[in-house]
Design a protein around this motif. Structure first.
Motif, PDB file in Angstrom:
ATOM      1  N   LEU A 263       0.839  -1.200   0.000  1.00 55.90           N
ATOM      2  CA  LEU A 263       0.000   0.000   0.000  1.00 55.90           C
ATOM      3  C   LEU A 263       0.871   1.246   0.000  1.00 55.90           C
ATOM      4  O   LEU A 263       0.595   2.218  -0.711  1.00 55.90           O
ATOM      5  N   ILE A 264       1.947   1.213   0.766  1.00 52.37           N
ATOM      6  CA  ILE A 264       2.793   2.399   0.908  1.00 52.37           C
ATOM      7  C   ILE A 264       3.519   2.721  -0.394  1.00 52.37           C
ATOM      8  O   ILE A 264       3.506   3.864  -0.854  1.00 52.37           O
ATOM      9  N   VAL A 265       4.149   1.724  -1.012  1.00 49.86           N
ATOM     10  CA  VAL A 265       4.896   2.004  -2.244  1.00 49.86           C
ATOM     11  C   VAL A 265       3.958   2.123  -3.434  1.00 49.86           C
ATOM     12  O   VAL A 265       4.251   2.851  -4.390  1.00 49.86           O
ATOM     13  N   GLY A 266       2.825   1.414  -3.386  1.00 46.76           N
ATOM     14  CA  GLY A 266       1.886   1.457  -4.497  1.00 46.76           C
ATOM     15  C   GLY A 266       1.007   2.685  -4.499  1.00 46.76           C
ATOM     16  O   GLY A 266       0.567   3.145  -5.549  1.00 46.76           O
ATOM     17  N   GLY A 267       0.730   3.227  -3.298  1.00 44.98           N
ATOM     18  CA  GLY A 267      -0.027   4.460  -3.170  1.00 44.98           C
ATOM     19  C   GLY A 267      -1.217   4.561  -4.107  1.00 44.98           C
ATOM     20  O   GLY A 267      -2.188   3.802  -3.992  1.00 44.98           O
ATOM     21  N   PRO A 268      -1.156   5.494  -5.075  1.00 49.56           N
ATOM     22  CA  PRO A 268      -2.276   5.715  -5.990  1.00 49.56           C
ATOM     23  C   PRO A 268      -2.654   4.488  -6.821  1.00 49.56           C
ATOM     24  O   PRO A 268      -3.806   4.355  -7.229  1.00 49.56           O
ATOM     25  N   LEU A 269      -1.684   3.594  -7.087  1.00 49.49           N
ATOM     26  CA  LEU A 269      -2.005   2.375  -7.840  1.00 49.49           C
ATOM     27  C   LEU A 269      -3.008   1.529  -7.071  1.00 49.49           C
ATOM     28  O   LEU A 269      -3.951   0.972  -7.642  1.00 49.49           O
ATOM     29  N   VAL A 270      -2.801   1.429  -5.758  1.00 51.73           N
ATOM     30  CA  VAL A 270      -3.688   0.629  -4.920  1.00 51.73           C
ATOM     31  C   VAL A 270      -5.015   1.339  -4.719  1.00 51.73           C
ATOM     32  O   VAL A 270      -6.091   0.737  -4.845  1.00 51.73           O
ATOM     33  N   THR A 271      -4.974   2.632  -4.430  1.00 53.81           N
ATOM     34  CA  THR A 271      -6.221   3.362  -4.156  1.00 53.81           C
ATOM     35  C   THR A 271      -7.105   3.442  -5.390  1.00 53.81           C
ATOM     36  O   THR A 271      -8.325   3.514  -5.274  1.00 53.81           O
ATOM     37  N   ALA A 272      -6.494   3.431  -6.574  1.00 51.85           N
ATOM     38  CA  ALA A 272      -7.291   3.493  -7.801  1.00 51.85           C
ATOM     39  C   ALA A 272      -8.061   2.201  -8.027  1.00 51.85           C
ATOM     40  O   ALA A 272      -9.151   2.216  -8.614  1.00 51.85           O
ATOM     41  N   LEU A 273      -7.503   1.079  -7.577  1.00 48.28           N
ATOM     42  CA  LEU A 273      -8.155  -0.221  -7.788  1.00 48.28           C
ATOM     43  C   LEU A 273      -9.142  -0.571  -6.686  1.00 48.28           C
ATOM     44  O   LEU A 273     -10.160  -1.212  -6.934  1.00 48.28           O
ATOM     45  N   ALA A 274      -8.822  -0.185  -5.458  1.00 50.23           N
ATOM     46  CA  ALA A 274      -9.602  -0.651  -4.304  1.00 50.23           C
ATOM     47  C   ALA A 274     -10.923   0.085  -4.184  1.00 50.23           C
ATOM     48  O   ALA A 274     -10.980   1.311  -4.281  1.00 50.23           O
ATOM     49  N   LYS A 275     -11.964  -0.673  -3.953  1.00 54.04           N
ATOM     50  CA  LYS A 275     -13.268  -0.090  -3.646  1.00 54.04           C
ATOM     51  C   LYS A 275     -13.336   0.179  -2.142  1.00 54.04           C
ATOM     52  O   LYS A 275     -12.686  -0.510  -1.361  1.00 54.04           O
ATOM     53  N   PRO A 276     -14.112   1.169  -1.710  1.00 54.65           N
ATOM     54  CA  PRO A 276     -14.243   1.404  -0.266  1.00 54.65           C
ATOM     55  C   PRO A 276     -14.669   0.134   0.462  1.00 54.65           C
ATOM     56  O   PRO A 276     -15.617  -0.537   0.058  1.00 54.65           O
ATOM     57  N   GLY A 277     -13.923  -0.205   1.489  1.00 45.21           N
ATOM     58  CA  GLY A 277     -14.236  -1.398   2.260  1.00 45.21           C
ATOM     59  C   GLY A 277     -13.618  -2.671   1.734  1.00 45.21           C
ATOM     60  O   GLY A 277     -13.736  -3.714   2.371  1.00 45.21           O
ATOM     61  N   GLN A 278     -12.932  -2.613   0.576  1.00 47.20           N
ATOM     62  CA  GLN A 278     -12.362  -3.837   0.009  1.00 47.20           C
ATOM     63  C   GLN A 278     -11.105  -4.264   0.757  1.00 47.20           C
ATOM     64  O   GLN A 278     -10.766  -5.452   0.795  1.00 47.20           O
ATOM     65  N   ILE A 279     -10.402  -3.312   1.369  1.00 47.82           N
ATOM     66  CA  ILE A 279      -9.214  -3.634   2.150  1.00 47.82           C
ATOM     67  C   ILE A 279      -9.564  -3.626   3.631  1.00 47.82           C
ATOM     68  O   ILE A 279     -10.112  -2.659   4.144  1.00 47.82           O
ATOM     69  N   VAL A 280      -9.253  -4.724   4.299  1.00 45.94           N
ATOM     70  CA  VAL A 280      -9.409  -4.806   5.756  1.00 45.94           C
ATOM     71  C   VAL A 280      -8.001  -4.940   6.335  1.00 45.94           C
ATOM     72  O   VAL A 280      -7.296  -5.894   6.008  1.00 45.94           O
ATOM     73  N   PRO A 281      -7.551  -4.002   7.171  1.00 46.32           N
ATOM     74  CA  PRO A 281      -6.173  -4.023   7.650  1.00 46.32           C
ATOM     75  C   PRO A 281      -5.920  -5.125   8.668  1.00 46.32           C
ATOM     76  O   PRO A 281      -6.778  -5.432   9.501  1.00 46.32           O
TER      77      PRO A 281
END
Length: 425
Positions: A154-172
């Motif tokens: 998530l940290i290095v991917g930044g916008p790459l990850v946020t562009a793909l992920a739907k709200p709630g799709q990532i659970v930490p």
């Protein structure tokens, strides 16, 4: 950062009632032989009515354990990151399966990403390091729920990850971000004043910078609370791990960096807190046991009963909190700076740190030299600026440069790298 962070991990998306069960939830575990992976296997094996593991991946350093996990869980697919270990993995599986059909074997650097895209409900990414980025992107693109323990992706991917992920799709799955995830249920987004991320302080809490210069690898690996892999353990000693978690919290919850605070809590029972605008603070507390956030990540929106022993409230407890000494541990302010730069800066920070940790463990770099060298590498690099269209090649090129430059600065560069440096000097 100029872009607006997306609140990926949104606890308010929790359904009012769980959907009707249709059998055990199918799960893929990436990094199954590591610290997170082995504890995840423990969680799922104790709850066969809730979870069924369909795939496992590992780097390849513990093939016999990977084969044993595959046999015990009866998975469909096993992946190993080293292509040259495919034959050895097949032999280890054959010794356990006998005449039974073997699971499918994937091998090579893309194997974990291929496995993450296979049909399942949840992918637990427990890989260590930025090599977890491709599997993170593959799981999100496939539409799976991503239980994320691999913060680096998530940290290095930044916008790459946020562009793909739907709200709630990532659970930490990090204990700190799982704690924030749970505490955020206590209010609306607009009511959040600040996030308070707790740190154990590592094995060197209370020491000044001068006292840290002679720290040995053995001392750095002796974490007082958590049992983790060597890279994460050293990151916890330098507090680089906490700096990465500040960036992760910003990306997950969309809270500005100046409203994310780090506080030292040696007992590690309060995993993080959310302070609200009315002055109230909600803390999530539990024993320092990673099975708790792992189980929540796998089972969300439901809790998994008996994931770990609860706090014994019949005993007296003393929980302490201290401000962070940023002079002795400059990694957190450096991470804030890097996170504010955005773009490829976090990738440079993370890649340089991984190389410096390797150099420290090999006895080639002093403990204080880890963060000093990372800061020097970050300062040298012209990053792809925040707000531009970041691409995966941008991230990979920045990481390659940062690793090479860190090796040059630590004296661990290969002969070819040294020759290239001399020619360009």
């Amino acid at each position: 950062m100029t872009e607006s962070p997306v609140c990926l991990a949104d606890p308010h998306l929790r359904p009012s009632a769980a959907p009707p069960p249709d059998g055990p939830r199918e799960v893929v575990i990436l990094g199954s032989t590591g610290s997170i992976g082995t504890q995840a296997v423990d969680v799922v094996t104790r709850h066969p009515d809730r979870f069924r593991v369909t795939g496992l991946s590992a780097a390849g350093g513990r093939l016999s354990l990977l084969a044993e996990q595959a046999h015990r869980l009866r998975v469909r697919t096993v992946a190993v990151a080293r292509a040259d270990l495919a034959g050895a993995l097949r032999e280890a599986l054959r010794a356990l399966y006998g005449a039974e059909p073997l699971p499918e074997i994937l091998a090579g650097p893309d194997a974990a990403g291929e496995l993450a895209a296979r049909p399942c409900h949840t992918v637990l990414n427990g890989i260590t390091g930025s090599i977890g980025l491709a599997p993170t992107l593959a799981a999100l693109e496939a539409g799976h729920v991503l239980a994320l323990a691999n913060k680096e992706s998530l940290i290095v991917g930044g916008p790459l990850v946020t562009a793909l992920a739907k709200p709630g799709q990532i659970v930490p799955v990090d204990s700190e971000h799982s704690a924030l995830f749970q505490a955020l249920l206590g209010g609306t987004r607009g009511e959040v004043d600040k996030l308070v991320v707790t740190a154990s302080g590592g094995p060197f809490r209370g020491r000044g910078r001068a006292e840290l210069a002679a720290v040995t690898p053995a001392e750095a690996l002796a974490h007082p609370t958590w049992a983790m892999g060597p890279v994460i353990t050293v990151n916890s000693a330098t507090l680089v791990n906490k700096g990465l978690e500040v960036i992760e919290a910003h990306l997950l919850y969309g809270i500005p960096f100046d409203r994310i605070e780090v506080v030292v809590h040696p007992q590690s029972y309060v995993h993080s807190m959310v302070q609200f605008t009315d002055g109230s603070t909600l803390a999530q507390a539990g024993p320092p046991d990673m099975r708790l956030p792992i189980a929540l990540g796998l089972g969300w929106p439901d809790r998994v009963p008996g994931s770990a022993p609860p706090v014994d409230w019949t005993r007296a407890h003393t929980w302490e909190f201290f401000p962070l000494d940023t002079d002795a541990f400059p990694s957190v302010p450096l991470a804030r700076h890097v996170g504010s730069l955005g773009g490829t800066a976090p990738a440079v920070f993370n890649a340089a740190n991984e190389e410096c940790v390797d150099a420290f463990l090999a006895g080639l770099l002093p403990f204080t030299g880890i963060v000093d060298t990372v800061a020097a590498v970050v300062e040298e690099r012209d990053t792809v600026p925040s707000g531009t269209s970041l691409t995966l090649p941008d991230v990979l090129e920045a990481e390659t440069w940062a690793r090479r430059r860190a090796r040059e600065l630590t004296g661990t560069a290969t002969g070819a790298e040294q020759e290239k440096q001399e020619k360009t000097a």
